[in-house]
Design an enzyme around this catalytic site. Structure first.
Site, PDB file in Angstrom:
ATOM      1  CB  CYS A 290       7.244  -3.515   9.438  1.00  8.74           C
ATOM      2  SG  CYS A 290       6.560  -2.347   8.491  1.00  8.74           S
TER       3      CYS A 290
HETATM    4  N1  LIG Z   1       2.336   0.692   7.523  1.00 11.77           N
HETATM    5  C1  LIG Z   1       3.285   0.783   8.180  1.00 11.77           C
HETATM    6  O1  LIG Z   1       3.337   0.958   9.543  1.00 11.77           O
HETATM    7  C2  LIG Z   1       4.618   0.821   7.792  1.00 11.77           C
HETATM    8  C3  LIG Z   1       5.904   1.397   8.526  1.00 11.77           C
HETATM    9  C4  LIG Z   1       6.970   1.564   8.152  1.00 11.77           C
HETATM   10  C5  LIG Z   1       7.301   1.029   6.521  1.00 11.77           C
HETATM   11  N2  LIG Z   1       6.201   0.688   5.917  1.00 11.77           N
HETATM   12  C6  LIG Z   1       6.557   0.387   4.470  1.00 11.77           C
HETATM   13  O2  LIG Z   1       6.034   1.434   3.624  1.00 11.77           O
HETATM   14  C7  LIG Z   1       5.314   0.840   2.399  1.00 11.77           C
HETATM   15  C8  LIG Z   1       4.045   1.120   2.288  1.00 11.77           C
HETATM   16  O3  LIG Z   1       3.328   0.571   3.289  1.00 11.77           O
HETATM   17  P1  LIG Z   1       1.837   0.817   3.755  1.00 11.77           P
HETATM   18  O4  LIG Z   1       1.530   0.170   5.045  1.00 11.77           O
HETATM   19  O5  LIG Z   1       1.469   2.350   3.267  1.00 11.77           O
HETATM   20  O6  LIG Z   1       0.989   0.187   2.589  1.00 11.77           O
HETATM   21  P2  LIG Z   1      -0.654   0.295   1.967  1.00 11.77           P
HETATM   22  O7  LIG Z   1      -0.942  -1.280   1.310  1.00 11.77           O
HETATM   23  O8  LIG Z   1      -1.238   0.838   3.169  1.00 11.77           O
HETATM   24  O9  LIG Z   1      -0.473   1.220   0.862  1.00 11.77           O
HETATM   25  C9  LIG Z   1       0.203   1.194  -0.353  1.00 11.77           C
HETATM   26  C10 LIG Z   1      -0.825   1.889  -1.081  1.00 11.77           C
HETATM   27  O10 LIG Z   1      -0.111   2.028  -2.388  1.00 11.77           O
HETATM   28  C11 LIG Z   1      -0.920   2.032  -3.574  1.00 11.77           C
HETATM   29  N3  LIG Z   1      -0.264   1.467  -4.791  1.00 11.77           N
HETATM   30  C12 LIG Z   1       0.277   0.294  -5.293  1.00 11.77           C
HETATM   31  N4  LIG Z   1       0.916   0.306  -6.252  1.00 11.77           N
HETATM   32  C13 LIG Z   1       0.660   1.668  -6.610  1.00 11.77           C
HETATM   33  C14 LIG Z   1       1.070   2.225  -7.845  1.00 11.77           C
HETATM   34  N5  LIG Z   1       1.653   1.589  -8.866  1.00 11.77           N
HETATM   35  N6  LIG Z   1       0.742   3.459  -8.137  1.00 11.77           N
HETATM   36  C15 LIG Z   1       0.061   4.131  -7.148  1.00 11.77           C
HETATM   37  N7  LIG Z   1      -0.198   3.616  -5.993  1.00 11.77           N
HETATM   38  C16 LIG Z   1       0.091   2.337  -5.677  1.00 11.77           C
HETATM   39  C17 LIG Z   1      -2.140   0.935  -2.968  1.00 11.77           C
HETATM   40  O11 LIG Z   1      -3.085   1.036  -3.602  1.00 11.77           O
HETATM   41  C18 LIG Z   1      -2.027   1.286  -1.569  1.00 11.77           C
HETATM   42  O12 LIG Z   1      -3.048   2.462  -1.266  1.00 11.77           O
HETATM   43  C19 LIG Z   1       5.989  -0.632   2.609  1.00 11.77           C
HETATM   44  O13 LIG Z   1       7.324  -0.726   1.735  1.00 11.77           O
HETATM   45  C20 LIG Z   1       5.889  -0.750   4.103  1.00 11.77           C
HETATM   46  O14 LIG Z   1       6.828  -2.086   4.218  1.00 11.77           O
HETATM   47  C21 LIG Z   1       5.026   0.686   6.508  1.00 11.77           C
END
Ligand SMILES: NC(=O)c1ccc[n+]([C@@H]2O[C@H](COP(=O)([O-])OP(=O)(O)OC[C@H]3O[C@@H](n4cnc5c(N)ncnc54)[C@H](O)[C@@H]3O)[C@@H](O)[C@H]2O)c1
Length: 452
Positions: A290
């Site tokens: 983030c």
């Molecule tokens: N990790 C955090 O602490 C956090 C906190 C706040 C916001 N976010 C936001 O949340 C969002 C997700 O982050 P995350 O940390 O969970 O990412 P991540 O990489 O852990 O997980 C994302 C998942 O999406 C899957 N994916 C990708 N393309 C796909 C598709 N077309 N169809 C289905 N699945 C698909 C990936 O395989 C992966 O498992 C981002 O925008 C991030 O900025 C993350």
């Protein structure tokens, strides 16, 4: 005439609202990562039947076996959810059976540090043929203000074989679209997930109210805002606030070191002020999905409005310079001991981007290791959360965690991540030299510690 129509038009959200209240609504979460999987478990815990969608077959298989791949989520939680009907799939045709679809896919930066919306675009394009009348689609991925209205809605409308449109009020036919940012703080156990208020902005009041109703089943409070763009901007403000304040203390740390003032002592004193001050702490650089990334989503969008986000750029410059600052301090500390970095053995403690988590995305440790290797040091690491580390989007390390009993073999031990299970007095006692970037050794008085 129009007044009569408005007065008699049926509320098309009633059925979905009823399904949400009675837990009959089927919830689909797309992206079973750090955000999507815990969210799926929360809904499952609230007695909804949840389907997790992911394109990563290994994650889908693991979840369907009842396994977890995130350290802080025990497999027993997945198994419990499975007993309540939780299933994972890569089959987008199942989207049609969902009443609510929540998108939690990655939003990284590309190699030019510009927003990479390919995961959102890929997901929305894939689900569009299956979206149906009355369904609610919520985007949770952090992104630039305007993404939901300018990217998600047009893709859904263009991809709908039935020619469905977004419904902007409760009487209109079509599907509902909202944005609701994720506010997870990995490793923070002081606030229960349920107590984190959930901001929601809808494409119209019906979408906003439906999304609020869904989230109210798992969060104590929702915070409705006037539009998806306001909700998107809320998330960016929160992260830019952190990024800028961390840059401020990172800059002040460098000044304080020259002035021989302990900035940590100063921050501890300042935070006794009961108003108008919030403590931020310096470190070896920003990490995680983030804070190092999200602000640049806004910088990029601002250019469309002929506007430069100077605070973000300055903060980025200071924060991204911190790993270089750490390496300069390692070189200086070693030269004080009459040693050169080239050919020396350095042990990095902590690969994760912050304490007690198993996430190394954008971790400053990776940059520090790379910089040290480029300067000819032999580098190893220890991290209780990563037995091995191989290849990622921005690194190719192929290393195995070195046991701590080998500390005496190294010329310098660098504390980059202050995991709480480390025994710092024991580490300092065994090491020839400790460079501490986190103030983890604050209570230890020893001549072999250099804090930076
Ligand atoms: N990790 C955090 O602490 C956090 C906190 C706040 C916001 N976010 C936001 O949340 C969002 C997700 O982050 P995350 O940390 O969970 O990412 P991540 O990489 O852990 O997980 C994302 C998942 O999406 C899957 N994916 C990708 N393309 C796909 C598709 N077309 N169809 C289905 N699945 C698909 C990936 O395989 C992966 O498992 C981002 O925008 C991030 O900025 C993350």
């Amino acid at each position: 005439m129009s007044d009569v129509t408005a007065a008699t038009a049926p509320d098309r959200t009633t059925d979905t609202l009823h399904k949400i209240e009675t837990r009959q609504a089927r919830i689909g979460i797309i992206g079973m990562g750090y955000v999507g999987l815990p969210l799926a478990l929360l809904f499952s815990d609230a007695r909804f039947r949840v389907t997790g969608f992911d394109i990563d077959a290994r994650k889908v298989d693991a979840l369907n076996r009842g396994d977890s791949y995130i350290v802080r989520i025990p497999a027993t939680e997945i198994q419990l959810a499975r007993e309540s009907g939780f299933r994972a799939t890569a089959d987008y045709a199942q989207i049609g059976a969902m009443d609510v679809v929540i998108i939690c896919v990655p939003t990284p930066l590309n190699e030019y540090r510009e927003p990479d919306l390919s995961f959102i675009v890929g997901t929305v394009t894939s689900i569009a043929p299956h979206v149906r009348d009355g369904q609610l689609i919520v985007l949770e991925s952090t992104t630039w203000p305007g993404t939901t209205e300018e990217v998600v809605v047009p893709l859904l409308e263009q991809g709908s074989p039935a020619g469905l449109r977004v419904a902007r009020d409760a009487s209109a036919p079509g599907f509902y679209v909202a944005f609701s940012p994720e506010r997870e703080d990995p490793g923070n156990d002081t606030v229960a997930r349920r107590d984190i208020p959930k901001v929601v902005g809808g494409c119209g009041s019906a979408a906003r109210d439906l999304a609020s109703a869904v989230y109210k089943t798992i969060f104590n409070r929702t915070v409705p805002v006037s539009s998806p763009a306001a909700a998107e901007m809320t998330k960016l403000l929160e992260n830019i606030y952190r990024c800028v304040n961390i840059a401020l203390v990172n800059e002040l740390k460098q000044l304080c070191m020259r002035m021989d003032i302990d900035l940590f002592e100063v921050i501890d004193a300042a935070k006794t002020k009961p108003f108008g001050f919030q403590a931020f702490y310096p470190g070896p650089g920003l990490g995680g999905h983030c804070i190092p990334i999200d602000p640049f989503y806004l910088s990029w969008k601002a250019k469309e409005f002929d506007f430069r986000t100077r605070f973000i750029e300055l903060a980025g410059e200071i924060n991204s310079g911190m790993p270089y600052f750490v390496v300069d301090n390692i070189v200086e500390a070693m030269s004080q001991q009459g040693k050169a970095l080239r050919g020396s053995r350095i042990l990095i403690l902590g690969l994760a981007y912050k304490r007690d988590i198993d996430d190394l995305r954008e971790s400053p440790s990776l940059t520090i290791i790379e910089l040290l290797q480029k300067r000819g040091a032999h580098v190893e690491y220890n991290d209780p959360f990563f037995a091995t580390v191989g290849h990622g989007r921005k690194y190719d390390l192929n290393m195995t965690s070195t046991p701590l009993d080998r500390i005496p073999d190294f010329d310098c031990v660098v504390i980059v991540t202050d995991h709480s299970q480390y025994d710092y007095p024991a580490i300092v006692a065994q090491a020839r030299l400790v460079v501490d970037t986190r103030n983890a050794t604050r209570n230890i008085d020893a001549a072999n510690i250099v804090r930076c």
